[in-house]
Every structure is written in structure tokens, then in C-alpha cells.
Design an enzyme around this catalytic site. Structure first.
Site, short mmCIF file in Angstrom:
data_model
loop_
_atom_site.label_atom_id
_atom_site.label_comp_id
_atom_site.label_asym_id
_atom_site.label_seq_id
_atom_site.Cartn_x
_atom_site.Cartn_y
_atom_site.Cartn_z
N ASP A 105 54.68 -21.30 111.78
CA ASP A 105 53.36 -21.52 112.39
C ASP A 105 52.23 -21.66 111.37
O ASP A 105 51.06 -21.45 111.72
CB ASP A 105 53.06 -20.39 113.39
N ASP A 166 57.17 -25.22 120.43
CA ASP A 166 55.82 -24.92 119.92
C ASP A 166 55.56 -25.63 118.58
O ASP A 166 54.43 -25.95 118.23
CB ASP A 166 55.63 -23.41 119.68
N1 GLY Z 1 53.72 -20.22 119.69
C1 GLY Z 1 53.98 -18.98 120.34
C2 GLY Z 1 53.39 -18.89 121.68
O1 GLY Z 1 52.96 -19.86 122.26
O2 GLY Z 1 53.34 -17.79 122.18
#
Ligand code: GLY
Length: 383
Positions: A105, A166
Site C-alpha cells: 500500500d 485493492d
Molecule cells: N485496502 C484495505 C481496505 O480497503 O480496507
């Protein structure tokens, strides 16, 4: 097409955001908020681990506050917002220094802080930070399975072959790195990951898996997991939003029509499932009587739908824009807190179906703001 009434609503909502952010930013200028505790923002820097034990400065949401500050700076030209954004950006340097604990991320964390700063001010240190973390993200690519590996080991889980939808939101960092350096390697990785996601995550009905498990040694899809949704095979709404927005972003960076088609397929599935109320459940396949919502999913999907509406022909625009407006108006009327009782704006956000629910989460505010400023038409593109 936006009606005159829509435009008045957008202006009024942007004004409410300005008023709220004026005092919230002042009160929280030395924090990196994630959620509220009794109406006050917490801070996810490493000094405060009382609220959650496992996350500190490298918590994946730690770029959104900086991103909100850059959105506000762009909107108001008030230097105080830029200063707070820089504070957030500089704090994150410790994560790069520590290295351990960093994850896929890094796009969420640094696109909205360092890369935003570089795009807006041309700051050279910020560019260096952005390129540094783009290299870290590229290093997570599994060339056999052609996916960016999600997360790191936790406990005894062997999740080396896990990829998550994601991550479509992280790969714009790679597109930016190629645009900046002229070196196509980063873009090649982004494209290969997006193609893998298109083939392995998006189901025939347009819905998306959350987690796909690949064979980390030989490549190939082994299994799927329900992840933050209700169960295996269900339809975690935030995952649908990441897919919807992520694929239109890939289209914007590459102009490959397959990504636009995929974004539209996910959007059609999403739109067909928006309840009459305009409020979005945590999972489109959660039990019928459940009350659980995730406002984050609505705000993220709205941003993606607005971008799709700009990419399609005149006769299609209203489908996407109308759905975005329906969700944003529902959030504004029923789930936004404009008072001084809470530092957060958007309520009824949920981390996952089986964990913390109906709370403030910083990125709901970020995406809600981004959507409203997009509709105003004077937004800055940070992805
Ligand atoms: N990317 C993690 C979430 O959306 O919780």
C-alpha cells in the site's frame, strides 16, 4: 449532465467541507488521523499504539490525511494546509528508513503525500521519496504469477501467493514513476498486474474477488478468499469500489480500452446493487436483514463513477454520474457530520464485515472530498 440544482448542492457541500476542515485541520495538525475516539481524531504515528496494537506509522491509510490537506490547499490556496501535508509526508520517512513493515500500500501512502507535493510544488525531495517507494512496490512483483504480492507474512500464514483487488489503487504510483523517469519498467509491471487482476478477480457478473491466491512458485490461480467481505464468493463492496476506481485509473494512464470496459462492467454490477436508500452495505451478498453499511465504499465508487462518466460518450454519462450523485447525496444527507461534535465527517464506515463497523475512517472523508471537488470541476488529479 449536472442540473442547476445539482450544482447548487455541490457548491453548498464544498462550502461545508471548507468550514469543517478549517477547524479540524488546526486541531489535528500534528496528527496522522485514522479514526475518531469519542469524536476526536486519533493519530497513527508510532507514539500512540493504545487504540490498536499492531499498527503504527506504516498503517496503510497514513497518506490520506496529507491527501486531504493537498486537496484543501488546491481548493483554498491557504498555505496552512500545505504545511500540514508536508508534516505528514516527512513523518512517513521513518517508514522508508525502517523498511520492515512496509507493504503493497505504498501507493496509497505516498501518492497522496510526496507525489502530490511534487506534482503541486515541484519539490525534489518529494520526487525522490515517490521514486524510492515506487521501486519498493515494483520489487513486490512476482514475475511468474504476474501479480504484486499483497501484505507480508503474519503468524504462520503463507500468503506469498496472495494478491488483492485493492492494489489496483497502488499501481498508479508505477505509472507516475515511468512518466517521471521515462523508464517503462514500472509501467510494464503496472500493466501486467492489471491484466492479471482483470483475468482472475473480475467474475462473469462484473463483481470482484477480494483476495486471489496464486502459486507463488509456478504461477496460476489456486484459490480465492472472502477477505474483508462476508464470506468466500461474496461481494465486499469496498473491493468492488477499488476495482471500479482502479480500472478506470488504469485506463486513464494507458488508454487501453479493455480497462475502461472492465471498469464499466464492475460499475454496472455496482449500480445494479445500489439500494433505494443510496447507502451501501459492507457486502452486497451479506444477509438481507443486516444493517451494516460501509460509507467508504460509496465515496470511493462515486470517485470512480465520475471518472467513468468523463471517459464515455454523451449518451452514457448520466448512468454513471447519476449513480455517483445518488450515493454522495445520501451520504451528505444521512451520514455526514458537519458539527463540532466530531473531527470526522463521514460516518458508518466499516473496516470489514467481521471486524470494526460503523465508525469514522479517514479515507471516507478523503474520497468524499475528492468526489465533491471533482464534481465542482476544479479538482487536482492525485492518482
Ligand atoms: N485496502 C484495505 C481496505 O480497503 O480496507
Amino acid at each position: 449532465m449536472l442540473t442547476e440544482k445539482d450544482k447548487r448542492w455541490i457548491e453548498a457541500t464544498a462550502e461545508k467541507i471548507n468550514c469543517k476542515m478549517a477547524w479540524v485541520s488546526e486541531k489535528s495538525k500534528e496528527k496522522i488521523p485514522y479514526t475518531t475516539v469519542n469524536g476526536t481524531y486519533d493519530s497513527y504515528d508510532s507514539s500512540d499504539k493504545s487504540y490498536r496494537i499492531s499498527e503504527g506509522l506504516n498503517w496503510w491509510t497514513n497518506g490520506f490525511w496529507g491527501g486531504m490537506m493537498w486537496l484543501m490547499y488546491h481548493e483554498t490556496k491557504d498555505e496552512k494546509y500545505a504545511d500540514i501535508a508536508r508534516f505528514n509526508e516527512e513523518k512517513l520517512d521513518q517508514c522508508i528508513e525502517d523498511y520492515y513493515g512496509l507493504h503493497h500500500d505504498v501507493g496509497f501512502m505516498w501518492l497522496l503525500t510526496a507525489v502530490a507535493n511534487y506534482r503541486i510544488t515541484g519539490n525534489k525531495e518529494s520526487k525522490k521519496r515517490g521514486l524510492h517507494v515506487a521501486n519498493l512496490l515494483a520489487g513486490r512483483f512476482n514475475p511468474v504469477g504476474k501479480y504484486i504480492r499483497a501484505w507480508n507474512e503474519w503468524g504462520s500464514d503463507n500468503n506469498k501467493g496472495w494478491a488483492i483487488i485493492d492494489c489496483m489503487m497502488n499501481i498508479p504510483l508505477l505509472h507516475w514513476a515511468s512518466e517521471e523517469t521515462g523508464d517503462p519498467r514500472f509501467r510494464h509491471i503496472a500493466v501486467m498486474h492489471a491484466n492479471t487482476a482483470m483475468e482472475n478477480f473480475i467474475r462473469p457478473d462484473g463483481s470482484s474477488e477480494h483476495i486471489v491466491e496464486f502459486d507463488a512458485e509456478a504461477g496460476g490461480k489456486l484459490d480465492t478468499h472472502g477477505g474483508q467481505g462476508y464470506e468466500k464468493g461474496s461481494s465486499w463492496t469496498r473491493g468492488q469500489s477499488w476495482a471500479l476506481y482502479g480500472f478506470i485509473l488504469s485506463y486513464m494512464h494507458t488508454k487501453n480500452p479493455a480497462y475502461l470496459d472492465t471498469a464499466k462492467r464492475v460499475a454496472h454490477y455496482f449500480i445494479a446493487n445500489i439500494p433505494e436508500s443510496g447507502l451501501i452495505p459492507i457486502d452486497f451478498r451479506q444477509p438481507k436483514d443486516d444493517i451494516w453499511e460501509d460509507s467508504c465504499a460509496a465515496a470511493i465508487a462515486a470517485c470512480g463513477l465520475i471518472e467513468i462518466s468523463k471517459a464515455v460518450g454523451e449518451h452514457e454519462k448520466n448512468l454513471y454520474l447519476g449513480a455517483a450523485l445518488k450515493m454522495l447525496k445520501a451520504l451528505e444527507a444521512k451520514r455526514c457530520n458537519w458539527t463540532e461534535d466530531s473531527d470526522g465527517i463521514v460516518e458508518n464506515c466499516s473496516e470489514a464485515y467481521h471486524t470494526n463497523k460503523h465508525m469514522n475512517i479517514i479515507y471516507a472523508d478523503y474520497y468524499f472530498m475528492e468526489a465533491i471537488f471533482k464534481l465542482k470541476g476544479e479538482d487536482i488529479f492525485l492518482w
